[in-house]
Design a protein around this motif. Structure first.
Motif, PDB file in Angstrom:
ATOM      1  N   ARG A  14       0.803  -1.076  -0.126  1.00 40.02           N
ATOM      2  CA  ARG A  14       0.123  -0.014  -0.046  1.00 40.02           C
ATOM      3  C   ARG A  14       0.827   1.327   0.248  1.00 40.02           C
ATOM      4  NH1 ARG A  14      -5.277  -0.118   0.469  1.00 40.02           N
ATOM      5  NH2 ARG A  14      -5.224   1.605   1.835  1.00 40.02           N
ATOM      6  N   ALA A  16       1.219   5.644  -0.891  1.00 40.93           N
ATOM      7  CA  ALA A  16       0.424   7.087  -1.059  1.00 40.93           C
ATOM      8  C   ALA A  16       1.401   8.069  -1.852  1.00 40.93           C
ATOM      9  CB  ALA A  16       0.398   7.717   0.617  1.00 40.93           C
ATOM     10  N   ASP A  41       2.088   3.698   2.464  1.00 40.77           N
ATOM     11  CA  ASP A  41       0.888   4.138   3.026  1.00 40.77           C
ATOM     12  C   ASP A  41       0.845   3.818   4.675  1.00 40.77           C
ATOM     13  OD1 ASP A  41      -1.568   5.310   3.463  1.00 40.77           O
ATOM     14  OD2 ASP A  41      -2.690   3.990   2.087  1.00 40.77           O
ATOM     15  N   GLU A  42       0.558   4.678   5.424  1.00 40.24           N
ATOM     16  CA  GLU A  42       0.487   4.381   6.787  1.00 40.24           C
ATOM     17  C   GLU A  42      -0.847   4.663   7.449  1.00 40.24           C
ATOM     18  OE1 GLU A  42       3.103   3.787   8.911  1.00 40.24           O
ATOM     19  OE2 GLU A  42       4.650   3.968   7.267  1.00 40.24           O
ATOM     20  N   PHE A  45      -2.304   8.216   8.001  1.00 40.34           N
ATOM     21  CA  PHE A  45      -2.637   9.234   6.881  1.00 40.34           C
ATOM     22  C   PHE A  45      -4.003   9.084   6.807  1.00 40.34           C
ATOM     23  CE2 PHE A  45       1.485   8.068   4.379  1.00 40.34           C
ATOM     24  CZ  PHE A  45       2.332   8.594   5.350  1.00 40.34           C
ATOM     25  N   LEU A  62      -1.219  14.880  -0.017  1.00 42.71           N
ATOM     26  CA  LEU A  62      -0.865  13.496   0.236  1.00 42.71           C
ATOM     27  C   LEU A  62      -2.235  12.724  -0.127  1.00 42.71           C
ATOM     28  CD1 LEU A  62       1.027  11.076   1.296  1.00 42.71           C
ATOM     29  CD2 LEU A  62      -0.359  11.427   3.398  1.00 42.71           C
ATOM     30  N   TYR A  63      -2.103  11.821  -1.158  1.00 37.72           N
ATOM     31  CA  TYR A  63      -3.355  10.999  -1.349  1.00 37.72           C
ATOM     32  C   TYR A  63      -2.856   9.402  -1.218  1.00 37.72           C
ATOM     33  CZ  TYR A  63      -4.785  14.686  -4.382  1.00 37.72           C
ATOM     34  OH  TYR A  63      -5.081  16.284  -4.778  1.00 37.72           O
ATOM     35  N   PRO A  64      -3.460   9.358   0.006  1.00 37.93           N
ATOM     36  CA  PRO A  64      -3.313   7.746   0.613  1.00 37.93           C
ATOM     37  C   PRO A  64      -4.134   6.634  -0.241  1.00 37.93           C
ATOM     38  CG  PRO A  64      -4.614   8.958   1.992  1.00 37.93           C
ATOM     39  CD  PRO A  64      -4.538   9.851   0.841  1.00 37.93           C
ATOM     40  N   GLY A  65      -3.793   5.404   0.129  1.00 44.48           N
ATOM     41  CA  GLY A  65      -4.899   4.307  -0.242  1.00 44.48           C
ATOM     42  C   GLY A  65      -4.485   3.620  -1.442  1.00 44.48           C
TER      43      GLY A  65
END
Length: 166
Positions: A14, A16, A41-42, A45, A62-65
């Motif tokens: 995963r 980001a 990714d954390e 986030f 930041l765009y996570p996921g």
């Protein structure tokens, strides 16, 4: 009925994506965007995009996921990326048609072939360098799954019967 052996789970990570937006980078553009980084990714986030820094001129979001899965049929594309000398993440991103001050990442890949198809389809694709640990993870997968096609020698056309020439 014979049970079908279950397919082993595909390796995945995963990530980001960080995008930077610059206001009026020159007199011909109102906005410029670039992919700055792809990071692990954390959970901290969250699930929604979040602004990391905005000074009015430069904004980093930041765009996570994003989940990246490795597929055997992309092993050649992974090999090409790794053998380039500078392996990278490929990120497809879009700009909002109605509000050109908004952009977001659409998908992430490690396959050179996949990035080439996106570029052929006129998509916006940027790349950022892979970290050594992700490059090593990708290399291990590629070593286990990539088998180059054997090279076949083509006969010179002068040795092929005229009715069989391509």
């Amino acid at each position: 009925m014979t049970p079908v052996p279950s397919q082993p789970e595909r390796p995945r990570i995963r990530v980001a994506v960080v995008i930077e937006r610059v206001r009026e980078p020159n007199r011909w553009q109102d906005w410029a965007f670039s992919i700055v980084d792809v990071v692990p990714d954390e959970p901290a986030f969250g699930a929604e995009p979040r602004v990391l820094r905005d000074d009015g001129r430069r904004c980093r979001t930041l765009y996570p996921g994003f989940e990246l899965e490795l597929f055997r049929d992309q092993a050649e594309g992974y090999h090409l990326n790794l053998s380039s000398g500078a392996p990278v993440w490929f990120v497809v991103w879009r700009i909002d048609d109605e509000d050109p001050s908004l952009a977001w990442p659409e998908t992430v890949s490690l396959s050179y072939d996949e990035a080439g198809r996106w570029l052929d389809a006129q998509e916006r694709v940027d790349n950022v360098p892979l970290t050594p640990d992700v490059a090593a993870w990708l290399q291990a997968y590629t070593d286990a799954n990539y088998r180059p096609e054997p090279k076949q020698r083509r006969r010179p056309q002068s040795f092929v019967a005229p009715d069989r020439r391509g």
